[in-house]
Design a protein around this motif. Sequence first.
Motif, PDB file in Angstrom:
ATOM      1  N   SER A  37       0.813  -1.211   0.000  1.00  0.00           N
ATOM      2  CA  SER A  37       0.000   0.000   0.000  1.00  0.00           C
ATOM      3  C   SER A  37       0.845   1.261   0.000  1.00  0.00           C
ATOM      4  CB  SER A  37      -0.934   0.011   1.212  1.00  0.00           C
ATOM      5  OG  SER A  37      -0.188   0.107   2.407  1.00  0.00           O
ATOM      6  N   SER A  38       2.108   1.152   0.377  1.00  0.00           N
ATOM      7  CA  SER A  38       2.978   2.328   0.422  1.00  0.00           C
ATOM      8  C   SER A  38       3.749   2.531  -0.869  1.00  0.00           C
ATOM      9  CB  SER A  38       3.968   2.183   1.587  1.00  0.00           C
ATOM     10  OG  SER A  38       4.883   1.127   1.324  1.00  0.00           O
ATOM     11  N   LEU A  39       3.589   1.631  -1.832  1.00  0.00           N
ATOM     12  CA  LEU A  39       4.396   1.679  -3.041  1.00  0.00           C
ATOM     13  C   LEU A  39       3.712   2.426  -4.172  1.00  0.00           C
ATOM     14  CD1 LEU A  39       5.698  -2.002  -3.192  1.00  0.00           C
ATOM     15  CD2 LEU A  39       6.791  -0.016  -2.161  1.00  0.00           C
ATOM     16  N   SER A  40       4.522   3.066  -5.016  1.00  0.00           N
ATOM     17  CA  SER A  40       4.031   3.675  -6.242  1.00  0.00           C
ATOM     18  C   SER A  40       4.101   2.629  -7.349  1.00  0.00           C
ATOM     19  CB  SER A  40       4.896   4.876  -6.606  1.00  0.00           C
ATOM     20  OG  SER A  40       6.220   4.442  -6.898  1.00  0.00           O
TER      21      SER A  40
ATOM     22  N   ALA B  28       6.174  -2.290  -9.790  1.00  0.00           N
ATOM     23  CA  ALA B  28       6.584  -2.971 -11.020  1.00  0.00           C
ATOM     24  C   ALA B  28       8.018  -3.471 -10.979  1.00  0.00           C
ATOM     25  CB  ALA B  28       6.403  -2.029 -12.209  1.00  0.00           C
ATOM     26  N   ALA B  29       8.898  -2.795 -10.242  1.00  0.00           N
ATOM     27  CA  ALA B  29      10.335  -3.066 -10.318  1.00  0.00           C
ATOM     28  C   ALA B  29      10.715  -4.535 -10.129  1.00  0.00           C
ATOM     29  CB  ALA B  29      11.082  -2.185  -9.318  1.00  0.00           C
ATOM     30  N   PRO B  30      10.268  -5.214  -9.069  1.00  0.00           N
ATOM     31  CA  PRO B  30      10.684  -6.613  -8.914  1.00  0.00           C
ATOM     32  C   PRO B  30      10.146  -7.517 -10.011  1.00  0.00           C
ATOM     33  CG  PRO B  30       9.027  -6.021  -7.282  1.00  0.00           C
ATOM     34  CD  PRO B  30       9.461  -4.749  -7.928  1.00  0.00           C
ATOM     35  N   HIS B  31       8.990  -7.181 -10.551  1.00  0.00           N
ATOM     36  CA  HIS B  31       8.433  -7.985 -11.635  1.00  0.00           C
ATOM     37  C   HIS B  31       9.221  -7.781 -12.929  1.00  0.00           C
ATOM     38  CE1 HIS B  31       5.078  -9.111  -9.108  1.00  0.00           C
ATOM     39  NE2 HIS B  31       4.893  -7.838  -8.800  1.00  0.00           N
ATOM     40  N   LEU B  32       9.686  -6.560 -13.161  1.00  0.00           N
ATOM     41  CA  LEU B  32      10.533  -6.306 -14.335  1.00  0.00           C
ATOM     42  C   LEU B  32      11.857  -7.054 -14.215  1.00  0.00           C
ATOM     43  CD1 LEU B  32      10.082  -2.493 -15.110  1.00  0.00           C
ATOM     44  CD2 LEU B  32       8.947  -4.447 -16.180  1.00  0.00           C
ATOM     45  N   GLU B  33      12.414  -7.070 -13.013  1.00  0.00           N
ATOM     46  CA  GLU B  33      13.672  -7.782 -12.805  1.00  0.00           C
ATOM     47  C   GLU B  33      13.498  -9.273 -13.093  1.00  0.00           C
ATOM     48  OE1 GLU B  33      14.788  -6.868  -8.835  1.00  0.00           O
ATOM     49  OE2 GLU B  33      15.288  -4.772  -9.279  1.00  0.00           O
TER      50      GLU B  33
ATOM     51  N   SER C 163      10.439  -2.780 -19.506  1.00  0.00           N
ATOM     52  CA  SER C 163      10.112  -1.424 -19.058  1.00  0.00           C
ATOM     53  C   SER C 163       8.630  -1.288 -18.765  1.00  0.00           C
ATOM     54  CB  SER C 163      10.492  -0.394 -20.130  1.00  0.00           C
ATOM     55  OG  SER C 163      11.826  -0.535 -20.548  1.00  0.00           O
ATOM     56  N   VAL C 164       8.307  -0.243 -18.001  1.00  0.00           N
ATOM     57  CA  VAL C 164       6.922   0.176 -17.788  1.00  0.00           C
ATOM     58  C   VAL C 164       6.836   1.655 -18.130  1.00  0.00           C
ATOM     59  CG1 VAL C 164       5.152   0.647 -16.035  1.00  0.00           C
ATOM     60  CG2 VAL C 164       6.331  -1.547 -16.053  1.00  0.00           C
ATOM     61  N   ALA C 165       5.768   2.046 -18.819  1.00  0.00           N
ATOM     62  CA  ALA C 165       5.588   3.445 -19.208  1.00  0.00           C
ATOM     63  C   ALA C 165       4.129   3.836 -19.073  1.00  0.00           C
ATOM     64  CB  ALA C 165       6.049   3.676 -20.651  1.00  0.00           C
ATOM     65  N   VAL C 166       3.899   5.134 -18.986  1.00  0.00           N
ATOM     66  CA  VAL C 166       2.548   5.693 -18.953  1.00  0.00           C
ATOM     67  C   VAL C 166       2.402   6.668 -20.119  1.00  0.00           C
ATOM     68  CG1 VAL C 166       2.324   5.434 -16.459  1.00  0.00           C
ATOM     69  CG2 VAL C 166       3.267   7.554 -17.405  1.00  0.00           C
ATOM     70  N   LEU C 167       1.164   6.957 -20.479  1.00  0.00           N
ATOM     71  CA  LEU C 167       0.894   7.898 -21.566  1.00  0.00           C
ATOM     72  C   LEU C 167       0.892   9.312 -21.015  1.00  0.00           C
ATOM     73  CD1 LEU C 167       0.144   7.976 -24.606  1.00  0.00           C
ATOM     74  CD2 LEU C 167      -2.262   8.006 -23.893  1.00  0.00           C
ATOM     75  N   ASP C 168       1.633  10.193 -21.683  1.00  0.00           N
ATOM     76  CA  ASP C 168       1.694  11.596 -21.286  1.00  0.00           C
ATOM     77  C   ASP C 168       1.605  12.446 -22.542  1.00  0.00           C
ATOM     78  OD1 ASP C 168       1.975  13.957 -19.953  1.00  0.00           O
ATOM     79  OD2 ASP C 168       4.120  13.747 -19.557  1.00  0.00           O
ATOM     80  N   GLY C 169       0.403  12.917 -22.848  1.00  0.00           N
ATOM     81  CA  GLY C 169       0.198  13.670 -24.076  1.00  0.00           C
ATOM     82  C   GLY C 169       0.364  12.774 -25.290  1.00  0.00           C
ATOM     83  N   GLU C 170       1.264  13.148 -26.184  1.00  0.00           N
ATOM     84  CA  GLU C 170       1.511  12.359 -27.387  1.00  0.00           C
ATOM     85  C   GLU C 170       2.667  11.386 -27.208  1.00  0.00           C
ATOM     86  OE1 GLU C 170       2.036  14.945 -30.724  1.00  0.00           O
ATOM     87  OE2 GLU C 170       0.147  16.016 -30.388  1.00  0.00           O
ATOM     88  N   ASP C 171       3.217  11.328 -26.000  1.00  0.00           N
ATOM     89  CA  ASP C 171       4.389  10.489 -25.736  1.00  0.00           C
ATOM     90  C   ASP C 171       4.096   9.425 -24.702  1.00  0.00           C
ATOM     91  OD1 ASP C 171       5.849  12.176 -27.424  1.00  0.00           O
ATOM     92  OD2 ASP C 171       6.523  13.436 -25.748  1.00  0.00           O
ATOM     93  N   VAL C 172       5.000   8.449 -24.640  1.00  0.00           N
ATOM     94  CA  VAL C 172       5.064   7.565 -23.483  1.00  0.00           C
ATOM     95  C   VAL C 172       6.238   8.029 -22.642  1.00  0.00           C
ATOM     96  CG1 VAL C 172       4.003   5.555 -24.567  1.00  0.00           C
ATOM     97  CG2 VAL C 172       6.477   5.861 -24.726  1.00  0.00           C
ATOM     98  N   ALA C 173       6.076   7.959 -21.327  1.00  0.00           N
ATOM     99  CA  ALA C 173       7.136   8.328 -20.394  1.00  0.00           C
ATOM    100  C   ALA C 173       7.502   7.092 -19.582  1.00  0.00           C
ATOM    101  CB  ALA C 173       6.676   9.449 -19.470  1.00  0.00           C
ATOM    102  N   TYR C 174       8.770   6.751 -19.573  1.00  0.00           N
ATOM    103  CA  TYR C 174       9.242   5.579 -18.847  1.00  0.00           C
ATOM    104  C   TYR C 174       9.237   5.864 -17.347  1.00  0.00           C
ATOM    105  CZ  TYR C 174      10.804   3.120 -23.050  1.00  0.00           C
ATOM    106  OH  TYR C 174      10.849   2.448 -24.249  1.00  0.00           O
ATOM    107  N   VAL C 175       8.627   4.950 -16.576  1.00  0.00           N
ATOM    108  CA  VAL C 175       8.577   5.100 -15.124  1.00  0.00           C
ATOM    109  C   VAL C 175       9.323   3.983 -14.404  1.00  0.00           C
ATOM    110  CG1 VAL C 175       6.409   6.384 -15.193  1.00  0.00           C
ATOM    111  CG2 VAL C 175       6.355   3.892 -14.955  1.00  0.00           C
TER     112      VAL C 175
END
Length: 258
Positions: free
Chosen positions: A76-79, A84-89, A100-112
């Motif tokens: 519950s304390s995680l963003s 996602a980090a341990p699952h990506l590893e 990688s994991v990314a979100v949509l930001d306008g016309e781009d994807v931003a890597y998080v």
Amino acid sequence: MVDHVQSLARGLAVIRAFSATSPELTLSDVARATGLTRAAARRFLITLADLGYVRSDGRLFALTPRVLELGYAYLSSLSLPEVAAPHLERLAAEVHESASVAVLDGEDVAYVARVATARIMRVTISIGTRFPAHCTSMGRVLLAALPSELLDEFLEGAELRRLTSRTITQPAALRAELDRVRARGWAMVDQELEEGLRSIAAPIRDRTGRTVAAVNVSTHASRTTLQRARRDLLPPLLATAGRIETDLAAQTVTRAER
């Protein structure tokens, strides 16, 4: 260590003795796995059963769903990036490719979030890196999930730049491709962002079914055919997306119960 509480450590060891391959254990199994005497293992199992974390039919012991409470406070304390980090590893280690994991930001994807196994692009990708959504696998997954009115706005106003000879730049062609992505539940992009780069992505959804992010695996065309990507990369990618969704849902439930 003076402050070390040995009984707590042993109790946690008993819980960790159970696993996906050993969901049910006898008293002797638990004692053997933890290094405890049978008498000590029995005391810990009885205590855990009294607290609702373990059940028994008289011979076999198993964990109960209440054990999940032990992880809810952490989740519950995680963003999203931290969830996602341990699952990506795990995914990167399994397929030996960058994830990688990314979100949509306008016309781009931003890597998080990202775990890189090798550099396969001319530019270095890090947290915060942005790429045009129209020619990336994660971008297409996210665009395909948009409500129709928002997708119409994107297709009408976005600059669909040609980055390689393969890049889709016509709105109608991109809409058709997004329809295919939406229907099958994943996207594959073949050398549209950069020559030699192939990637495959899947959506990450919240408890309501809304797509909130995308997860992908990227590879070089010289070592991974499209057929191999579908056969070898897609199944673990979809499994990873499912595990991230499960953790996000647990996080949301915990926050709602506070």
